[in-house]
Write an enzyme that holds these catalytic residues in place. Structure first.
Site: not given
Ligand code: KIV
Length: 308
Positions: A54-55, A93, A123, A125, A192
């Site tokens: 989600d970056s 994510d 993924k 959090e 992280e």
């Molecule tokens: O969203 C992302 O890019 C991430 C990485 C920093 C692991 O979660």
């Protein structure tokens, strides 16, 4: 009778492959990917796991944090990355509040990223606080990677991008988070911004691979944001990233050369240009040979009788 898997299916990395790599002591390289062409290159390069992080909110969409990213955006980018890969395991994510509100919504959204997006895993959090959610999703047959330490979706609560687990209490909490995640059935955990000794100790303690970002070389694998790795930002490189290319400079220089060539009239050149028979053009324009000779005499035009 069941069909044998197609070569494409057989070649795709899955969580069993990741488990085997971990058991064999092979360090696992993971990168983020957000689009089709980059995914193709990373897949061809043999990166076994690609994260549609989600970056993408900041990196691709220009948001100020990952909190703004929606399910629709995650789905859009996940589909593109999946289309660009034959081999890598694609992990998508789960965006902010798409999980952890109700079990039903968490499962529905995880399922959508797999069913519609084509991801091979999701993924999310959070450690102990997300354990029940992880359990629900894993029980439904969806592989889950978890993410602890600096969790960007909680950035407003954490008060900035700071290294986590630096006090006795915070360190113990992080270890407890990692164990809770493992217990809940996650197949891997992203660590992280964690001090390297603590990340190494967590790695030692777990039976699932730790994937570090800013957590030192003692993790079972590493993940990086692909644009950091490729040097695509003019003014920002996080401490944990290393540039393996300088694409900002390369792309900018290429765009400047193109701009100059267009201005100078040297692009497109003969190699990028298709010509037609002059006689055919005469027919299209209703022009005689004499007309053509006239137009040649009066200005730039099409050369006489150059059949290509
Ligand atoms: O969203 C992302 O890019 C991430 C990485 C920093 C692991 O979660």
């Amino acid at each position: 009778m069941s069909q044998p898997p197609s070569p494409k299916q057989a070649a795709r990395v899955n969580i069993a492959t990741i488990g085997r790599m971990f058991a064999d002591g092979e360090r696992i390289a993971m990168l983020t990917a957000y689009d089709y062409p980059t995914a193709r290159i990373l897949d061809d390069a043999g990166i076994p796991m690609l994260l549609v992080g989600d970056s993408l909110g900041q990196v691709m969409l220009g948001y100020d944090s990952t909190v703004r990213v929606t399910m629709a955006e995650m789905l859009h980018h996940t589909k593109a990355v999946v289309r660009g890969t034959n081999h890598a395991l694609v992990v998508a994510d789960m965006p902010f509040l798409s999980y952890g509100v109700t079990p039903e919504a968490s499962l529905e959204n995880a399922g959508q990223l797999m069913r519609e997006g084509g991801a091979g895993a999701v993924k999310l959090e959070g450690g102990e606080r997300s354990a029940r959610t992880i359990e629900t999703i894993v029980r439904a047959g969806i592989p889950v990677m978890s993410h602890i330490g600096l969790t960007p979706q909680s950035i407003h609560q954490l008060g900035g991008h700071k290294v986590q687990g630096k006090t006795r209490e915070a360190g113990r909490r992080l270890m407890a988070d990692a164990l809770a995640i493992q217990e809940a059935g996650a197949f891997a955990v992203v660590l992280e911004l964690v001090p390297e000794q603590l990340a190494a100790a967590i790695t030692e303690r777990l039976r699932i691979p730790t994937i570090g970002i800013g957590a030192g070389a003692g993790c079972a694998g590493q993940v990086q944001v692909v644009t950091d790795l490729l040097g695509m930002s003019a003014d920002f490189t996080p401490k944990h990233a290393r540039h393996y290319a300088e694409l900002y400079r390369v792309i900018k220089a290429a765009a400047e050369s193109y701009r100059d060539d267009v201005k100078a009239g040297t692009f497109p050149g003969p190699e990028q240009t298709t010509r037609m028979e002059d006689r055919l053009l005469d027919e299209i324009l209703g022009r005689t040979l004499l007309d053509r000779a006239d137009s040649m005499a009066t200005g730039p035009g099409i050369p006489l009788d150059r059949d290509l």
